[in-house]
Design a protein around this motif. Structure first.
Motif, short mmCIF file in Angstrom:
data_model
loop_
_atom_site.label_atom_id
_atom_site.label_comp_id
_atom_site.label_asym_id
_atom_site.label_seq_id
_atom_site.Cartn_x
_atom_site.Cartn_y
_atom_site.Cartn_z
N ALA A 1 27.66 5.57 51.85
CA ALA A 1 28.75 4.41 51.77
C ALA A 1 27.90 3.32 51.19
CB ALA A 1 29.07 3.99 53.44
N SER B 1 24.63 3.16 49.27
CA SER B 1 24.34 3.30 47.89
C SER B 1 24.85 4.16 46.61
CB SER B 1 22.72 4.24 48.03
OG SER B 1 21.97 3.72 48.84
N VAL B 2 25.95 5.12 47.30
CA VAL B 2 26.73 5.58 46.34
C VAL B 2 28.06 4.99 46.18
CG1 VAL B 2 27.88 7.92 45.94
CG2 VAL B 2 25.78 7.83 46.92
N LEU B 3 28.69 4.58 47.34
CA LEU B 3 30.05 3.99 47.06
C LEU B 3 29.85 2.40 46.75
CD1 LEU B 3 31.83 5.50 50.28
CD2 LEU B 3 32.05 6.21 47.92
N ARG B 4 29.14 1.75 47.81
CA ARG B 4 29.14 0.29 47.48
C ARG B 4 28.35 0.00 46.21
NH1 ARG B 4 31.26 -3.61 50.66
NH2 ARG B 4 31.89 -2.32 52.40
N SER C 1 26.79 1.88 44.12
CA SER C 1 26.82 2.88 42.73
C SER C 1 25.56 3.09 42.23
CB SER C 1 27.95 2.60 41.74
OG SER C 1 29.01 2.61 42.40
#
Ligand SMILES: [Zn+2]
Lengths: 328, 141
Positions: B91, B93-96, B98
């Motif tokens: 949630a 590092s990847v989604l928020r 990027s």
């Protein structure tokens, strides 16, 4: 990240050496990577050092994927709306996502397009069409009544589901595999924004989008002929709250192909054949700052749809490229 | 797995699958490549693979999901068809932000599949629905 170990950042020269070694020693398939690395500019290399190869790979990929994305949305839509074409069949074969995100302001024709897609898919002699929305529609979109009345059997194949909350929508999607006697050919969600308004979290948004994609992928695997996925969302307003723009970014991870719908201005709509009840302009975009292609869609009384591309130069006269069959 | 991966990762996973075979040993140059792309996550993911932390859960309907036992002892859910993990790092590092492509659990899932080190578990359709819904992780959302 909990790990504080430094990233492995060899020099550009050394990296090229390593990659050239892979390319020579392992497999020819390394060649594209090696060549894209050798084309890195200095600024890209700095990103590369800072963010790792993954990020710069995305950087290199972005330009070419924008060009591909320009066509992908309209192709996906045409595929969904062309009888006999088979929803998402091609996508399944390549393992690519078959989802399409339709963005637009209220009244821009998102729901009408969903209905058109539902009727087309229902007429294909494959599985049922699942139409999911937060609430039943107040009025039917133009052209739909006549199209449905002409073939009542089509209507029976469209299953309407109205989960009233995000939680119930997630439950519906999670449990869909339990009882689908016949895998659906098309999964439609009208107004994902109405559900996302309940949450500001990126994780919840990703969970919903991933469940949609995973459910369609599961049904595609079941039927062998593919299950399309079409989601509509109210387009982001000018002054966008941060939470909503993050949600759109997250959604586009899972539904990278998107179409922006704009209602055709009235003077342009007047130029269309008189039997068209409504025209929509689909502005296809693959991201901010990228060239857009415009398409016009018109719905006749019988629900028939005509698609024509609006060329950039002659965008004031879309009728020039309209269906040649129109008389007068 | 049909999720679209960056070409470079697909290449590496393909090489791992092709070269590992019975020995379950990933060649050094591929380990270097993984570390090169994912930084410290690569080591953590390989550690998860070594501990057989990834389980492919399937139900009679044919629906499949992956469960990853994290180093903290918490179990996370990774989807089969797209990049989704229920962990907080995904949630954040990847989604928020990027700034990473995958979390260590997703990477471990791909690596376990490539090396053939995935555990298998069969559950009922209803149990699989519960995993997809990830009810116990609701409060993190
Ligand atoms: Zn994770």
């Amino acid at each position: 990240m909990e790990d504080t170990a430094p990233h492995y950042t060899p020099s550009l020269e050394k990296s090229r050496g390593i990659i050239a070694h892979w390319g020579a020693g392992l497999d020819k398939r390394w060649a594209p990577l090696a060549s894209s690395l050798s084309e890195l500019s200095l600024s890209q290399w700095n990103v590369f050092k800072r963010e790792g190869l993954a990020q710069s790979n995305a950087l290199i990929g972005r330009v070419s994927s924008a060009e591909r994305g320009l066509r992908a949305g309209m192709e996906a839509l045409q595929q969904l709306l062309s009888p006999g074409a088979g929803v998402g069949r091609e996508g399944c074969a390549t393992g690519e996502g078959t989802g399409l995100l339709l963005l637009g302001e209220p009244g821009s024709g998102k729901t009408a397009l969903l209905f058109a897609a539902a009727l087309v898919a229902a007429g294909e002699g494959r599985g049922p069409v699942l139409f999911v929305a937060r609430r039943a529609l107040q009025s039917l979109p133009p052209g739909w009544k006549a199209g449905a009345a002409r073939d009542p059997l089509k209507l029976q194949k469209i299953h309407f589901l109205y989960p009233p909350s995000l939680r119930e929508l997630l439950q519906l999607l999670s449990s869909m595999h339990e009882r689908a006697a016949q895998p659906p050919s098309l999964l439609l969600l009208d107004g994902i924004d109405e559900y996302l308004a309940e949450t500001s979290g990126a994780q919840a948004c990703a969970h919903l989008a991933a469940l949609l994609v995973d459910t369609a992928a599961h049904f595609s695997g079941c039927s062998g002929s593919g299950c399309g996925l079409l989601v509509t969302m109210r387009g982001p307003a000018e002054a966008e709250p941060e939470a909503a723009s993050l949600q759109l970014t997250v959604l586009q991870r899972y539904l990278p192909t998107c179409l922006w719908l704009e209602l055709e201005p009235p003077d342009l709509a007047a130029a269309w054949p008189q039997d068209s009840e409504q025209c929509f302009r689909a502005r296809l975009s693959s991201g901010p700052g990228f060239p857009k292609q415009e398409w016009s869609l018109s719905f006749g009384h019988d629900g028939e749809m005509a698609i024509s591309q609006v060329s950039c130069q002659a965008s004031q006269h879309p009728s020039q490229k309209a269906e040649p069959s129109s008389p007068s | 797995m049909t999720a679209t991966l960056p070409t470079v990762l697909e290449e590496i996973l393909g090489e791992i699958a092709a070269t590992c075979g019975e020995a379950s040993e990933v060649p050094d140059e591929l380990l270097l490549a993984l570390k090169f792309i994912f930084g410290p996550s690569a080591i953590q993911a390989l550690d998860l693979v070594d501990r057989r932390s990834v389980t492919r859960v399937s139900s009679p309907s044919g629906r499949t999901i992956y469960q990853v036992l994290g180093s903290s002892g918490k179990v996370y859910v990774c989807f089969a068809s797209c990049h989704y993990c229920s962990c907080p790092a995904f949630a954040f590092s990847v989604l928020r932000k990027s700034d990473s492509l995958l979390c260590k659990h997703l990477l471990a899932t791909y690596l376990s599949l490539a090396t053939g080190l995935c555990q298998d578990l069969s559950v009922s359709n209803e149990q699989l629905s519960g995993l997809l819904l990830a009810e116990e992780d609701q409060e993190q959302a």
